[in-house]
Design an enzyme around this catalytic site. Structure first.
Site, short mmCIF file in Angstrom:
data_model
loop_
_atom_site.label_atom_id
_atom_site.label_comp_id
_atom_site.label_asym_id
_atom_site.label_seq_id
_atom_site.Cartn_x
_atom_site.Cartn_y
_atom_site.Cartn_z
CD GLU A 87 13.91 -0.11 8.88
OE1 GLU A 87 14.70 0.81 9.32
OE2 GLU A 87 14.59 -0.97 8.77
N GLY B 121 7.62 4.75 8.30
CA GLY B 121 6.93 5.91 8.66
C GLY B 121 7.18 6.68 10.15
CB SER B 122 5.92 9.35 12.09
OG SER B 122 4.71 8.93 12.39
CE LYS C 188 -1.08 2.29 3.44
NZ LYS C 188 -1.03 3.83 2.93
CB THR D 263 2.43 6.23 12.12
OG1 THR D 263 2.08 7.71 12.13
CG2 THR D 263 1.38 5.20 11.47
N GLY D 264 4.15 4.34 14.08
CA GLY D 264 4.77 2.94 14.48
C GLY D 264 4.25 2.39 15.78
CD GLU E 298 11.98 12.28 11.48
OE1 GLU E 298 10.69 12.12 12.00
OE2 GLU E 298 12.49 11.89 10.86
CB CYS F 4 14.77 8.12 7.86
SG CYS F 4 15.39 7.00 6.64
#
Ligand code: NAD
Length: 476
Positions: free
Chosen positions: A244, A222-223, A171, A226-227, A375, A278
């Site tokens: 990651e 992702g961030s 996705k 969200t992880g 970040e 990243c």
């Protein structure tokens, strides 16, 4: 094939539309220029069911054949760099030259990665027993990349997953689905139906995937925020996870550095892809002995950089990729202004349309400022003065993140000694951002779980299995 229209999902070997659609925005003009399928629950179910049906045969396919297919996908990407990279610039915003590096790099990475093999280790070969440990595929992998380097991140996931014998539901981010969908269209005939599925959708689709009982593993980039949600959502079905996540990478500039050269290299370490990397340098610690000349060299170089629409040949930095990121970065700049930090460059709003932010350099903000602690993922960089190596290492390691870091200076032994004391997944010395298919890459602390790349990255898509055979007494 028309790369500028007819975006379809790839499900069970067929190119499909969805009942609903959503628009993709060109970040340089803020114009909606494409419509893509907005997959719902039924589309996801269909893709997962197809992947489950295809799994046993693909898992049983010899790795030599899976390798051939993965290399054929890589070659197809390489054969289509020209149209694919133009499309990538339109949806992501990055300059054409960088988009070309990303698409070609993804093809090259995949070609080289596919040479890896799954190891088999004999653990016992005695009179009583023979035992070996091998690596079997997990099942159906849900792959969820971010939008900053969407093709590279997608390849990092589906390449190892397919090579190891898994089937995939990929996705792309809703900000950058187009190039990925076209890759699906290009490669559909190379794989058995259901082995590789690509579905596009809005914000609802990621959580639907991470909670779906038919997916056995989630590979997410992702961030960190969200992880955490991905991990919680995957817990009830105990899915395998590779996460990651975010980074707040520090660069340490030592007093013996070549100031001019390092300033230029560090500019691109921080601002490549507009800082949306990243492992971009996100806090720049410069030793007091060279702080002033380094600052001047960095500002002088930054003034020469051309910002504009990524589709213009002369552009070196494009817009930020999307409105959410644009507003986040402007928020950090506003915070710095409200706190009266000194701007060496930038800080003002650029005339629209487009999500453009000027290169912004902030002079020695406090260690606890938002621009140092958070970040930024955009073209804003704090320069921070330091005197003592022990103290700066403590400051670097105080972050809850630990993705990458870099050390810059002529004394390579000293740089190496500093590198060994930094808690992060990667540390570069006198360079940054370098990655290779044979090298694993991942985050320490809350920058992630697991790795991508290298044999270690391939093994993330497998379950370790030990088979033990009791030797029968030989017939007399
Ligand atoms: P994000 O977390 O907002 O989204 C990433 C992906 O997850 C997108 O495809 C999105 O649609 C999907 N998603 C969003 N919410 C979800 C949910 N609740 N469940 C499942 N999926 C969901 O991140 P972003 O803003 O797209 O990317 C920027 C971040 O990614 C930065 O923090 C950056 O450091 C990080 N990043 C990390 C690496 C790495 O290798 N460690 C590489 C690139 C980017």
């Amino acid at each position: 094939m028309d790369f500028n229209a007819d975006y379809t999902m790839l499900v069970d070997g067929k190119l499909l539309q969805a009942a609903a659609h959503f628009a993709v925005i060109n970040p340089a003009s803020e114009e909606a220029f494409a419509q893509v399928p907005d997959a719902g629950c039924e589309d996801l179910d269909q893709a997962v069911a197809a992947a489950r049906r295809a799994f046993p045969a693909w898992a049983a396919t010899p790795i030599s054949e899976r390798r051939r297919v993965v290399k054929a996908i890589a070659q197809t990407i390489l054969d289509n760099v020209e149209p694919l990279h133009r499309l990538l610039t339109r949806e992501q915003g990055k300059p054409l030259s960088e988009a070309k590096i990303e698409v070609a790099g993804a093809g090259q990475w995949l070609t080289a990665f596919a040479d890896l093999d799954l190891p088999v280790a004999v653990k016992e070969d005695s009179e009583e027993r023979f035992a070996e440990t091998r690596h079997i595929p997990i099942g159906v992998v849900g792959a969820i990349p971010a939008w900053n380097v969407p093709i590279m991140l997608a390849v990092f996931k589906f390449g190892p997953a397919l090579l190891a014998g898994n089937t995939v539901v990929l996705k792309p981010s809703p900000y950058t689905p187009l190039t990925t969908l076209k890759i699906g269209e290009l490669v559909q005939h190379l794989l058995p139906p259901g082995v590789f599925n690509i579905i596009s959708g809005g914000d609802h689709l990621g959580p639907m995937m991470t909670g779906h009982p038919g997916l056995d593993k989630i590979s997410f980039t992702g961030s960190t925020a969200t992880g955490r949600r991905v991990m919680a959502s995957a817990a009830p079905t105990l899915k395998r996870l590779t996460l990651e996540l975010g980074g707040n990478d520090a660069a340490i500039v030592m007093p013996d550095v070549d100031v001019e050269q390092a300033a230029q290299q560090l500019f691109w370490s921080a601002f490549f892809n507009n800082g949306q990397i990243c492992v971009a340098v996100k806090r720049l610690y410069v030793h007091s002995d060279v702080y002033e000349p380094f600052k001047v060299a960095l500002v002088d170089y930054a003034r020469t950089v051309i910002i504009g629409d990524g589709q213009q040949a002369e552009t070196q930095l494009g817009p930020l990729c999307n409105r959410a990121q644009f507003e986040r970065v402007l928020g950090l700049i506003n915070d710095a202004r409200e706190n009266r930090y000194t701007f060496l460059l930038g800080g003002e709003r650029m005339p629209g349309p487009g999500y453009f932010v000027p290169v912004t350099l902030i002079d020695n903000p406090p260690e606890d400022s938002r621009i140092v602690q958070e970040e930024q993922f955009g073209p804003v960089l704090p320069l921070i003065r330091f005197d003592d190596f022990d103290e700066v290492i403590d400051r670097v390691n105080a972050s809850e993140l630990g993705l990458g870091a870099s050390v810059w200076g002529r004394d390579e032994d000293q740089a190496w000694a500093i590198a060994e004391r930094i808690v992060s997944g990667a540390v570069w010395i006198n360079e940054s951002l370098y990655m290779a298919p044979t090298m694993s890459f991942g985050g320490a602390k809350q920058s992630g779980i697991g790795v991508e790349g290298g044999l270690e990255g391939l093994l993330e898509y497998t379950t370790s299995q030990t088979i033990m055979r009791r030797k029968l007494p030989s017939a007399a």
